[in-house]
Design a protein around this motif. Structure first.
Motif, PDB file in Angstrom:
ATOM      1  N   LEU A  27       0.890  -1.216  -0.020  1.00  0.00           N
ATOM      2  CA  LEU A  27      -0.055  -0.020  -0.151  1.00  0.00           C
ATOM      3  C   LEU A  27       0.990   1.179   0.057  1.00  0.00           C
ATOM      4  O   LEU A  27       1.601   1.479   0.936  1.00  0.00           O
ATOM      5  N   LEU A 310      -2.669   6.930   1.586  1.00  0.00           N
ATOM      6  CA  LEU A 310      -2.679   6.807   3.212  1.00  0.00           C
ATOM      7  C   LEU A 310      -1.660   7.127   3.833  1.00  0.00           C
ATOM      8  O   LEU A 310      -1.202   6.605   5.047  1.00  0.00           O
ATOM      9  N   GLN A 343       0.278   1.546   9.895  1.00  0.00           N
ATOM     10  CA  GLN A 343       1.123   0.290   9.594  1.00  0.00           C
ATOM     11  C   GLN A 343       2.452   0.622  10.012  1.00  0.00           C
ATOM     12  O   GLN A 343       2.697   1.838  10.250  1.00  0.00           O
TER      13      GLN A 343
END
Ligand code: AHR
Length: 487
Positions: A27, A310, A343
């Motif tokens: 991601l 993100l 994360q």
């Protein structure tokens, strides 16, 4: 003054070190750039950035979840093995529609875990994958004998089977992982899990896809219909300043934004208790663990960055809310056996942020380092005046404290959630200790963060303590987190 009494003779559970787990998804710039580089101008070992790995090693990361997240249910493991030049490209449809070249795959993930010294936790593809694909992946990774799949692993450079303990059967299958109903997922879980065979000495610990936030009926249905076939059930809960639609800025917020984020943490506490109550009902013997494999603050992404990446900043608000949430997991350590903050690098509430060859440690990184003394510690009984104030309809604790004992060392961590009032902690101990040391993380302004120009703006400092007999006093200024070590 906050009076605290610690009773180390009364211990109530072990704080599983896996509560300090991490999550790395394909991601944005989490894996590529953040962890794995193919440009040798950034020092690396087998592609893993030395600066990032060295910094993360300081956290004693126990377990790392990969490859997603939503990406997991779109990931086909065969695309990520073998000669890198021949690996097929794919479109990362979940995250920004960017091209994924699959250069970071199974072997690279195990290499990363070995460099970090942590257990791998892999999430398999239920949403768009097949049972055969999942069973073959397990055999490829873990079979020691003579089979075409095990031999293919050997040909790809890994003679010995990989040591894999944790395996998730799908991710968010109520949403990005297939928009399933819980009854349907439960049936699929039973089928997929059947073919996750144990080839090695250690059985694979299977984790079912759990609920989002306050969806208690998902937890109930999956436990009722498939609970007998799993060791852990996951739960995802992100916290916001606002809500899913208006998440709030990660670095430009006011006092109301500080407190409404803390109010959301209290809503999370309430949901956690309710999910545990459902588990107590369907699994009264406590055989199934709760695995909070995605948690953290989720804000609007940084202006000018790809919205699918993100990428957000990280301030003292992240450190304070992070500590309150980790204490919440300690509180429920009989059920919560693993948690994976989202994360690890460059995504959401990250430990480290990178830009080219530069790296910066976030306040959340410092928090995890300061709290690592709790890993596998026995939770000690603690009593203190739980003074609360109201925000957004929630009663927020002014101070959050947790204590644990490991090998004769007492670790105490405390957060002051208030922006307007300093505290003094007066701790009554039940034993004599020879030394006490303390570290504090705080900032001048609540929105301060560590940038590439000012990487140490929010960084831990030693803190004076007064240890007299069995009493320890230490200051806990507004918006700070403190960690105490007594030996
Ligand atoms: O962590 C980001 C995303 O949040 C994950 O991919 C998904 O599982 C969750 O919705």
């Amino acid at each position: 003054m906050t009076e605290i009494k610690i009773n180390t003779k009364r211990r109530n559970g072990i704080i599983n070190k896996n509560i300090y787990g991490q999550f790395a998804e394909h991601l944005g710039r989490c894996i590529y750039e953040g962890i794995y580089v193919e440009d040798d101008s950034i020092p690396n070992v087998n592609g893993m950035r030395c600066d990032v790995v060295n910094a993360l090693r300081e956290l004693d990361i126990p377990v790392l979840r990969w490859p997603g997240g939503c990406f997991a249910d779109d990931y086909h493991w065969r695309d990520g093995i073998g000669d890198k030049d021949k690996r097929p490209y794919m479109v990362n449809t979940n995250w920004g529609g960017v091209v994924e070249n699959n250069h970071f795959g199974t072997h690279e993930f195990f290499e990363l875990c070995s460099q970090l010294g942590c257990e791998p936790y892999i999430t398999g593809n239920v949403g768009s994958g097949t049972v055969q694909e999942m069973r073959d992946w397990i055999e490829y990774m873990t079979f020691d004998g003579d089979s075409p799949l095990a031999n293919e692993r050997r040909k790809n450079g890994h003679e010995e089977p990989f040591k894999l303990k944790y395996f998730g059967v799908g991710n968010e299958n109520w949403g990005c992982g297939g928009n399933m109903r819980p009854e349907y997922y439960s049936d699929l879980y039973r089928r997929f899990a059947t073919f996750i065979r144990n080839y090695g000495d250690e059985p694979i610990y299977k984790i079912g896809c759990g609920a989002n936030a306050g969806d208690f009926s998902w937890t109930e249905s999956v436990l009722k219909n498939a609970g007998a076939f799993m060791q852990g059930l996951s739960w995802h809960n992100y916290t916001y300043e606002g809500d899913w639609e208006h998440k709030g800025s990660s670095y430009a917020f006011d006092a109301a934004g500080w407190y409404s984020n803390l109010a959301d943490v209290e809503r999370m506490r309430d949901r956690l208790k309710k999910h545990i109550a459902v588990m107590d009902c369907f699994d009264p013997d406590g055989k199934i663990d709760l695995i909070v494999d995605e948690w953290g603050n989720w804000y609007d992404c940084m202006p000018g960055t790809n919205p699918g990446f993100l990428y957000q900043q990280n301030t003292m608000r992240d450190a304070v809310t992070g500590m309150v949430i980790l204490h919440m997991f300690h509180e429920h350590c009989d059920r919560v056996q693993m948690a994976n903050i989202a994360q690890m690098v460059n995504v959401l509430q990250a430990m480290v942020l990178t830009e080219g060859d530069k790296m910066v440690l976030t306040p959340t990184y410092h928090l995890f380092r300061m709290m690592k003394g709790h890993q596998d510690g026995e939770k000690a009984d603690i009593v203190y005046d739980d003074e609360r104030y109201e925000s957004d309809g929630e009663m927020i604790p002014s101070v959050s404290v947790s204590a644990s004992v490991k090998n004769g060392t007492l670790t105490v961590t405390a957060a002051n959630t208030r922006l307007d009032c300093d505290r003094e902690l007066s701790i009554e101990l039940d034993a004599e200790y020879k030394t006490a040391s303390a570290e504090i993380l705080t900032a001048e302004n609540m929105c301060d963060f560590n940038s590439f120009d000012e990487p140490d703006k929010v960084s831990p400092k030693p803190l004076d303590t007064k240890l007299e007999g069995r009493r320890l006093t230490v200051s806990l200024p507004r918006m700070s987190v403190v960690s105490l070590t007594l030996k």
